[in-house]
Design a protein around this motif. Structure first.
Motif: not given
Length: 83
Positions: A6-15, A20-31
């Motif tokens: 089984f594959l388990y992943q946590d991914k953190q990404e910035c967009y 602009t100076q605006r950033a968005r954080f995305l955390y993804r939990h993948i099973w």
């Protein structure tokens, strides 16, 4: 005798919004190659993407310290590494 994998992943990404100076954080939990929960700093809470993710979402959203940690992640991870 076969072995199950089984594959388990946590991914953190910035967009970043271009220009602009605006950033968005995305955390993804993948099973097992399917995203079941995510946290989007624009929303501010965990969201279940599958039925499997619902218990984790309820648990994490009930913990103020976990929510605050993830809400601050946009500043901690994205603002300091803005391209």
């Amino acid at each position: 005798m076969g072995t199950d994998h089984f594959l388990y992943q946590d991914k953190q990404e910035c967009y970043y919004t271009k220009g602009t100076q605006r950033a968005r954080f995305l955390y993804r939990h993948i099973w097992n190659q399917q995203q079941d929960v995510h946290f989007d700093s624009d929303v501010g809470v965990f969201v279940a993407d599958t039925e499997l993710g619902e218990p984790a979402t309820k648990h994490w959203n009930s913990q103020k310290d976990v929510l605050e940690y993830n809400r601050r992640s946009v500043d901690r991870f994205c603002q300091n590494s803005n391209p």
